[in-house]
Design an enzyme around this catalytic site. Structure first.
Site, short mmCIF file in Angstrom:
data_model
loop_
_atom_site.label_atom_id
_atom_site.label_comp_id
_atom_site.label_asym_id
_atom_site.label_seq_id
_atom_site.Cartn_x
_atom_site.Cartn_y
_atom_site.Cartn_z
N LYS B 75 31.11 54.17 42.18
CA LYS B 75 31.22 52.93 41.40
C LYS B 75 30.53 51.79 42.15
O LYS B 75 30.69 51.65 43.37
CB LYS B 75 32.70 52.61 41.19
CG LYS B 75 32.97 51.42 40.29
CD LYS B 75 34.49 51.20 40.13
CE LYS B 75 34.82 50.07 39.19
NZ LYS B 75 36.29 49.88 39.05
N SER B 150 38.09 49.80 34.23
CA SER B 150 36.78 49.30 34.52
C SER B 150 35.80 50.34 35.04
O SER B 150 34.59 50.13 34.95
CB SER B 150 36.89 48.18 35.56
OG SER B 150 37.35 48.67 36.79
N SER B 174 42.24 51.20 36.23
CA SER B 174 40.78 51.35 36.09
C SER B 174 40.21 52.72 36.47
O SER B 174 39.04 52.97 36.27
CB SER B 174 40.06 50.28 36.91
OG SER B 174 40.13 49.04 36.25
#
Lengths: 97, 476
Positions: B75, B150, B174
């Site tokens: 990420k 997210s 997330s």
């Protein structure tokens, strides 16, 4: 407790942010809606409850104050928006009349 | 093609020369290219193919790391030396990391191959991956739907076979929510189990780093590598790290709690039925169930958004255009530089949260909101402490619905926040949780189930997950 446009402007100033007039109105509405939902917490009696700032039990972590190699000036300046050989450059801070 | 079901099998097949690691990495690079429309990656590192031959030779020589040849996506909120780190934000669009995050150091040391950085909501704020400067990520099961957020790009990267494993971060769901929406495993470890050094801070007393994977085994293997104390993160825990990977068999039948508050109105019927189907199968396998109560559950979203926006407003104060990140052209003076750079650099949701956080911390409101929420956080944590006195693990849904449509909640921030109803309590209490993909709904969208355990009891989570996976209790 309801948020006004004036509050939005004051909070924006604290947060170093700026909004257009229409954005301020929208933010004002959204913040009121969200804060109204958050006011739900007032249903709870928390008189004798200790505030929790960290989810796990932590002790202060100490270490010897030893000198170690750290980031070089060159590396530290690598992402600078403006710089000279050794320093970050920013707009003049002291106003000269 | 992928013809292995976990990393152990991949290594076996490389040793038997049934798999060439170079072909395998090339396959993933091609898949990323072919699935460009999903927008899962912010940056791809095609040069990682050069590592493939080297690591393949290491494997064949018999001396290799635990993650040798595992192809991993990261990420874009974690630091990798000399690679961009943008947090999907304009304010960091030209930022290049000057060091490796601790998790990255550990992955590289164990011979993993890092294939790229994945898309996410800006500064990890969002539940739909619609707040990214790189644009929306699409759900691979239905391109008109969100992948969750997210860590949307990381979930899609694993679900669409663009890598073996990916990394996300979880502040209020997330990792688990996108894992549920995309049908993969997603683990949020105990707070402090994994060092946060090199993770861009959002809400420091909530943020956790964890993996997305296609199996429990790979999830356990990754956790064994990344867990542990780190001198660079004073909140990392010295609690001993178990060999999760070689400790997946249950040595007794666990007692499982079902919190009644998590199965009330608002929960989609199909999700509810799928979970009860698994519960029935577990009962048939001798597991004991208890109804439990988490009485403060209805206060979790309010508490969560007060505390995390407060922490975020403080953490994001560092983006001032002075030392790094975006700065406007020709600022009039210092204050103008701060205000204009921040206002142009941050996106809408990030600014909304900075405003809320600044408000709840401001003079006159601090006690009413921030301190109050810290007290309620204690009550929420106590709920879990009490529950775990009588049960080993807790089973809940991960999300109230399956993946929703792109644009469906974008104009209603409160509605968007309410999507996190089953996940935020876990971060408030600092406990670990895993999403397990348990089936599909009538629209062929993945359904997720969440298992929770007490702090530092990841072994129980993984053992439960492994039992369910191995005994094929899943309906897909």
């Amino acid at each position: 407790m309801s948020v006004t446009i004036k509050d939005v402007e004051y909070i924006a100033k604290l947060a170093r942010l700026k909004f257009e007039e229409d954005e301020k109105e929208k933010l004002c509405k959204e913040m009121n809606q969200i804060l109204e939902y958050m006011a739900k917490l007032n249903e709870l009696d928390t008189e004798n409850i200790e505030p929790l700032s960290h989810p796990i039990e932590l002790n202060n972590v100490f270490r010897e104050d030893e000198i170690k190699q750290s980031v070089s000036t060159e590396e530290a300046l690598k992402n600078a928006p403006d710089k000279d050989a050794q320093f970050f450059r920013v707009p003049k801070i002291i106003n000269v009349e | 093609m992928i013809n292995y079901k976990n990393h152990r099998e991949k290594i076996d097949k490389i040793l038997k020369k049934e798999i060439s690691l170079q072909d395998n990495v090339q396959y993933f690079l091609n898949r990323i290219e072919e699935n460009n429309n999903l927008n899962a990656f912010n940056f791809v590192f095609p040069e990682c193919i050069d590592k493939a031959k080297e690591i393949e030779n290491k494997i064949l020589s018999g001396k290799y790391g635990k993650l040798a040849g595992m192809v991993i996506a990261i990420k874009d909120v974690l630091a990798i030396k000399d690679k961009p780190l943008t947090c999907s934000s304009n304010i960091l669009k030209n930022f290049v990391s000057i060091y490796d995050a601790t998790v990255i150091q550990k992955l590289i040391k164990e011979d993993a191959i890092i294939i790229g950085k994945t898309n996410c909501d800006e500064f990890a704020m969002g539940s739909s991956n619609e707040n990214s400067k790189f644009g929306n990520v699409l759900n691979p099961y239905d391109n008109t739907r969100v992948p969750g957020g997210s860590s949307g790009g990381s979930a899609v990267a694993v679900a669409a076979d663009l890598c073996d494993v990916s990394f996300g971060t979880d502040t209020g769901g997330s990792i688990r929510q996108p894992a549920a929406f995309c049908g993969v495993f997603g683990l949020k470890p105990t707070y402090g189990r994994v060092s946060r050094y090199g993770l861009t801070a959002f809400a420091s007393s909530f943020d956790s780093i964890g993996p997305f994977a296609k199996s429990t085994e790979d999830t356990a293997l990754i956790l064994s590598v990344i867990a542990g104390i780190d001198k660079h993160d004073s909140t990392s825990s010295n609690n001993p790290v178990t060999d999760y990977m070689n400790n997946l068999e249950l040595n007794k039948k666990l007692t499982i709690g079902i919190p009644k508050e998590y199965f009330t109105e608002g929960l989609n019927e199909e999700i509810k039925n799928s979970i009860f189907d698994i519960i029935d199968k577990l009962k048939n396998n001798g597991f004991e169930f208890k109804e439990i109560t988490l009485p403060h559950n209805q206060y979790t979203i309010a508490t969560y958004y007060i505390l995390t926006t407060a922490e975020a407003s403080a953490n994001l104060a560092r983006y001032d255009g002075a030392r790094y990140g975006y700065r406007i052209e020709n600022p009039k003076n210092l204050l103008d530089m701060y205000i204009e750079s921040r206002s142009k650099g941050f996106g809408k949701e990030v600014k909304r949260r900075i405003m809320l956080g600044t408000y709840v911390l401001s003079s006159g409101y601090y006690d009413a909101y921030y301190k109050k929420a810290q007290k309620v956080r204690q009550l929420i944590k106590n709920d879990f402490i009490n529950a775990f006195k009588s049960v080993d693990v807790i089973i809940t849904p991960t999300t109230p619905t399956t993946a929703f449509k792109i644009g469906e909640n974008i104009d209603d921030p409160l509605q968007m926040y309410l999507n996190d109803i089953y996940t935020t309590s876990i971060n408030l209490a600092g406990i670990p949780a895993i999403n397990i993909p348990i089936g599909k709904d009538k629209n062929n969208l993945p359904i997720g189930m969440q298992i929770l355990a007490n702090q530092f009891e990841e072994d129980k989570l993984l053992q439960m997950s492994y039992f369910i996976e191995k005994n094929r209790l899943l309906s897909h």
